[in-house]
Design an enzyme around this catalytic site. Structure first.
Site, PDB file in Angstrom:
ATOM      1  N   GLU A   1       1.045  -5.267   1.262  1.00  0.00           N
ATOM      2  CA  GLU A   1       2.304  -5.137   0.511  1.00  0.00           C
ATOM      3  C   GLU A   1       2.683  -6.453  -0.171  1.00  0.00           C
ATOM      4  OE1 GLU A   1       6.118  -5.631   2.211  1.00  0.00           O
ATOM      5  OE2 GLU A   1       5.377  -5.489   4.268  1.00  0.00           O
TER       6      GLU A   1
ATOM      7  N   VAL B   1       6.931  -1.561   2.416  1.00  0.00           N
ATOM      8  CA  VAL B   1       5.967  -0.717   3.137  1.00  0.00           C
ATOM      9  C   VAL B   1       5.945   0.684   2.513  1.00  0.00           C
ATOM     10  CG1 VAL B   1       5.526   0.430   5.354  1.00  0.00           C
ATOM     11  CG2 VAL B   1       6.050  -2.018   5.286  1.00  0.00           C
TER      12      VAL B   1
ATOM     13  N   LYS C   1      11.001  -6.167  14.027  1.00  0.00           N
ATOM     14  CA  LYS C   1      11.876  -7.251  14.486  1.00  0.00           C
ATOM     15  C   LYS C   1      13.112  -6.665  15.131  1.00  0.00           C
ATOM     16  CE  LYS C   1      10.555 -10.769  11.271  1.00  0.00           C
ATOM     17  NZ  LYS C   1      10.270 -10.706   9.852  1.00  0.00           N
TER      18      LYS C   1
END
Ligand code: PSU
Ligand code: MN
Length: 303
Positions: free
Chosen positions: A25, A107, A160
């Protein structure tokens, strides 16, 4: 082939020869890391994939063209533009194409373009997910919906904890997206190897990953698969340090009223600033690690 798609010479030649290809990406370049580390990392990730025996296809939108495979100059350009380039998720592609504009692909959009180009495996750092507080903000990344509807395997290091990892897993379960742990029973939390949440299945080899993806295709499912690969032990961060930085970044983002597509880039940038670059080094290493697993899996899928 889609009329808006350009396949680079390297990627096109690889396809003609039947070589394994791994998509990458570009939002991670423009919005995920600061210049010049972002460009250095993007080129290093490409080289890691070549060294592992596959061909990299970094994906972006340049002048309204959907690009599968970028030149070094194009990577440099996106890296220098940084957050000034449009962060392009699914809803943004029509406008970028119509207006012949540039965009760095998330993504979600990388999956869309990879699929158009016939690429099945994609390596990145972390995916978007259900944000903390989503029960009131409804901030849920389009990445999750894309995993539900586009047949690409995404190899990441988990997510995350700027996100609500529990709700992210619930969403993926609802959408029928298998979450695979690579060499782990636990969902990795990007900077750390553990999150306290289990994955659906553990696999221990690229051949097994390829087997799962193949079975998903043979069943005729339309969606993709999420492979979560823990950061190598020696680069993992101290949980207390990273959690404190994330909590502070989240508090600042709430105080400043950051919303919508700005939320993730704001949090990513603040976490890097607050941890003084230690998190950036971890981020780079986990992407390289994911690139290797993705390349090995693309090779297995080709066999
Ligand atoms: N999480 C990271 N690094 C990133 C991103 C997310 O740890 O670079 C980027 C990816 O491009 C991802 C996007 O697809 O942010 C998700 O943005 P949003 O939450 O606005 O959907
Ligand atoms: Mn969002």
């Amino acid at each position: 082939m889609n009329k808006h798609l350009d396949i680079s010479y390297e990627v096109g030649s690889a396809q003609a020869m039947g070589l394994p290809i791994v998509a990458l990406e570009s939002t991670i370049i423009s919005h995920g890391m600061p210049y010049p580390k972002n460009v250095e990392t993007a080129l290093m990730v490409e080289q890691t994939i070549r060294d592992a025996g596959a061909i990299p296809a970094t994906i972006a939108v340049i002048g309204g063209r959907l690009k599968a495979g970028l030149t070094q100059e194009e990577i440099e350009y996106l890296g220098k533009m940084g957050r000034n380039v449009t962060k392009a998720s699914r809803r943004d592609l029509p406008a970028l194409v119509a207006w012949e504009a540039d965009g760095a692909t998330t993504v979600a959009t990388t999956m869309i373009i990879a699929h158009m180009a016939g690429i099945q495996v994609f390596a990145t750092g972390g995916i978007g997910g259900v944000h903390r507080g989503a029960e009131t903000t409804m901030d849920i990344s389009a990445d999750l919906e894309e995993l539900a509807q586009t047949p690409v395997m995404v190899v990441c290091a988990g997510a995350k904890s700027i996100l609500d990892l529990g709700l992210t897993l619930e969403y993926l379960e609802t959408k029928g997206v298998p979450v695979i742990g690579y060499g782990t029973d636990e969902l990795p939390a990007f900077y750390t190897r553990q999150s306290g949440f289990g994955v659906d299945y553990r696999v221990d080899s690229p051949a097994e990953l390829a087997g799962l993806f193949r079975a998903q295709r043979e069943l005729g499912y339309k969606g993709g698969m999420l492979v979560t690969n823990p950061i190598p032990e020696q680069y993992a961060m101290d949980k207390a340090v990273i959690d404190a930085a994330i909590e502070q970044a989240l508090a600042e983002s709430r105080a400043q009223g950051i919303k919508g597509k700005e939320t993730t880039p704001f949090l990513l940038a603040r976490v890097v600033e607050l941890t003084g670059g230690e998190s950036l080094e971890s981020n780079i290493q986990l992407v390289l690690n994911n690139a290797r697993v993705a390349a090995q899996t693309a090779i297995q899928l080709n066999i």
